[in-house]
Design a protein around this motif. Structure first.
Motif, PDB file in Angstrom:
ATOM      1  N   VAL A 108      67.134  11.072  79.543  1.00 54.31           N
ATOM      2  CA  VAL A 108      66.017  11.407  80.432  1.00 54.31           C
ATOM      3  C   VAL A 108      64.840  11.797  79.551  1.00 54.31           C
ATOM      4  CG1 VAL A 108      65.181  12.937  82.244  1.00 54.31           C
ATOM      5  CG2 VAL A 108      67.571  12.192  82.248  1.00 54.31           C
ATOM      6  N   ASN A 109      63.779  11.012  79.627  1.00 53.01           N
ATOM      7  CA  ASN A 109      62.629  11.208  78.744  1.00 53.01           C
ATOM      8  C   ASN A 109      61.543  12.000  79.474  1.00 53.01           C
ATOM      9  OD1 ASN A 109      61.135  10.879  76.366  1.00 53.01           O
ATOM     10  ND2 ASN A 109      60.018   9.157  77.236  1.00 53.01           N
ATOM     11  N   LEU A 110      61.727  13.303  79.495  1.00 53.19           N
ATOM     12  CA  LEU A 110      60.786  14.179  80.187  1.00 53.19           C
ATOM     13  C   LEU A 110      60.740  15.496  79.434  1.00 53.19           C
ATOM     14  CD1 LEU A 110      60.500  14.650  83.998  1.00 53.19           C
ATOM     15  CD2 LEU A 110      60.869  16.672  82.587  1.00 53.19           C
ATOM     16  N   VAL A 111      59.563  16.125  79.367  1.00 51.70           N
ATOM     17  CA  VAL A 111      59.425  17.372  78.619  1.00 51.70           C
ATOM     18  C   VAL A 111      58.813  18.462  79.484  1.00 51.70           C
ATOM     19  CG1 VAL A 111      59.198  16.214  76.384  1.00 51.70           C
ATOM     20  CG2 VAL A 111      57.149  16.724  77.719  1.00 51.70           C
ATOM     21  N   GLN A 112      59.198  19.701  79.197  1.00 50.17           N
ATOM     22  CA  GLN A 112      58.600  20.901  79.774  1.00 50.17           C
ATOM     23  C   GLN A 112      58.653  20.963  81.301  1.00 50.17           C
ATOM     24  OE1 GLN A 112      55.358  20.850  76.133  1.00 50.17           O
ATOM     25  NE2 GLN A 112      54.633  21.488  78.130  1.00 50.17           N
ATOM     26  N   GLY A 113      59.588  20.241  81.873  1.00 52.92           N
ATOM     27  CA  GLY A 113      59.693  20.244  83.322  1.00 52.92           C
ATOM     28  C   GLY A 113      58.691  19.361  84.021  1.00 52.92           C
ATOM     29  N   ALA A 114      57.674  18.890  83.269  1.00 54.82           N
ATOM     30  CA  ALA A 114      56.631  18.015  83.814  1.00 54.82           C
ATOM     31  C   ALA A 114      56.170  18.530  85.173  1.00 54.82           C
ATOM     32  CB  ALA A 114      57.119  16.582  83.877  1.00 54.82           C
ATOM     33  N   GLY A 115      56.123  17.673  86.184  1.00 54.78           N
ATOM     34  CA  GLY A 115      55.660  18.109  87.501  1.00 54.78           C
ATOM     35  C   GLY A 115      56.771  18.490  88.445  1.00 54.78           C
TER      36      GLY A 115
END
Length: 433
Positions: free
Chosen positions: A387-394
């Protein structure tokens, strides 16, 4: 092998996973502004490349400090004259300058109040925002990131509250339209304003209008409380969570604050949905069950760059039958201490790996048949399912849980190239790579 409180800092390893935002990315959120860094060549390289990589070099300048400036003790003059030269060369002056001073200014005892005072006198039409790039200060007290997330809201003017406006502070990403917060506010006819959605100085200044200030990202809490106190607003800290009870509690807090704001107003007649917690939880359970049926018993590994609450995510997944085997993190967030103790008792075989320990540079990266949640977990395992997502995004709340489940299915069914993706700085920004 988590770092203990008070343990002295030593040699650290920095993996090539660079998706998290840094102070350059965050500072660029302030519209019609320019960042100016005053530091030595070696420190300047990283921030210059970040600005170039996100296609924002036209809003970035720097002043180089040389050895003779330190020996001659004229760091104040170098900073003032360097910044003055930069601004005099601009055809159009920015509304604000984010002036970043560095470790050397602390070492030399530089009179920063004199520096800012002189610059404000020379350029009265520009707001100078006090920013810091001092990594020596990262381990204790407020970090440069926390201080910046307060400083970029310092130019907000004192204004009268506008009924039905809520302002979100401290986040790099706009909340998803389907997030719990936005849906709850919409039901009640409220408007949410966020810095990442601002494209002009005028829009930025309108953030002051909020009758209620909220923050969801932990490093933004200091700025939230500071600005709420300065501008005389109520502050609500609503950190993203994967715990059903905490999400429910936070939403009740928000709803209570909203109802207090709307005592003399009617509910939104155009709202097409009501927010029902039981239905939200049932939908989360269904989404997680679907993901579990797709992923099966494949090992799941989580890292702290995906979300500020990786331990809560691990607990949620374990409770829903996922085979979580490892968590990559360097320290336990105080907000997750209770969750950490629960995991230690209920799942004593769960592994914890640091990301900054020097030995991590040498570990084999050949775990292909695993699902990684987060870029560092992807890099350390070598998997192409991540899963390519950082900092919780939105993501936020119940909606965030459901979307996390969807992202896990996508990650398992569609391979990604970690060598290409995770080296990009500020994933979610423009990138010229």
């Amino acid at each position: 092998m988590l770092k203990k409180v008070g343990e002295p800092a030593g040699l650290e390893f920095n993996s090539p996973a660079h998706g998290n935002w840094n102070i350059v990315h965050t500072g660029m959120l302030l519209p019609e502004s320019r960042q100016i860094y005053v530091c030595a060549d070696n420190c300047m390289r990283g921030v210059v490349l970040t600005a170039a990589e996100m296609n924002a070099a036209d809003r970035f300048s720097f002043v180089i400090i040389e050895e003779e400036n330190l020996l001659n003790g004229n760091l104040e003059d170098v900073t003032i004259e360097g910044v003055t030269d930069v601004l005099n060369r601009l055809e159009e002056k920015p509304k604000a300058v984010l002036l970043f001073t560095v470790c050397l200014h602390h070492f030399q005892g530089c009179d920063l109040e004199h520096v800012y005072g002189e610059l404000e006198e020379r350029f009265p039409e520009i707001i100078f925002v006090r920013c810091y790039m001092d990594p020596i200060m990262q381990k204790y007290g407020l970090t440069p990131d926390q201080k910046l997330r307060k400083a970029i809201y310092d130019p907000l003017p004192e204004r009268e509250k506008v009924p039905s406006v809520v302002t979100l502070l401290g986040s790099d990403f706009v909340l998803d339209e389907s997030s719990d917060i936005k849906r709850l506010l919409k039901i009640n006819g409220m408007e949410l304003r966020e810095l990442p959605a601002c494209s002009s100085w005028k829009e930025y200044q309108s953030l002051s209008d909020g009758e209620l200030f909220i923050a969801c990202y932990p490093p933004g809490r200091y700025g939230l409380e500071s600005q709420a106190k300065r501008l005389g607003r109520e502050a609500l800290y609503l950190p993203g969570s994967f715990d059903y009870d905490e999400i429910t509690r936070q939403l009740k807090m928000l709803e209570s604050a909203v109802l207090d704001m709307k005592k003399d107003q009617k509910r939104n007649e155009n709202a097409t949905e009501e927010f029902n917690v039981e239905d939200e939880i049932s939908a989360c359970d269904a989404a997680l069950e679907k993901a579990r049926s797709v992923i099966g018993d494949m090992p799941v590994m989580i890292d702290h760059t995906f979300h500020p609450r990786p331990l809560e995510l691990a607990r949620l997944l374990l409770k829903h039958g996922f085979h979580v085997t490892r968590i990559y993190l360097d320290a336990v967030n105080p907000e997750e201490k209770e969750t950490f103790e629960w995991l230690r008792k209920q799942y004593p075989d769960l592994e914890y790996e640091p990301t900054i320990h020097p030995r991590m540079r040498m570990i084999p990266r050949n775990e292909k048949d695993v699902l990684a949640i987060g870029q560092k977990a992807a890099w350390f395992t070598g998997t192409r399912h991540f899963v390519n997502l950082v900092q919780g995004a939105g993501l936020y709340g119940f909606d965030g849980i459901r979307k996390t489940a969807e992202l896990m299915i996508e990650a398992w069914e569609q391979e990604k190239d970690p060598e290409d993706l995770i080296i990009r700085k500020g994933w979610g920004c423009d990138s010229c790579i």
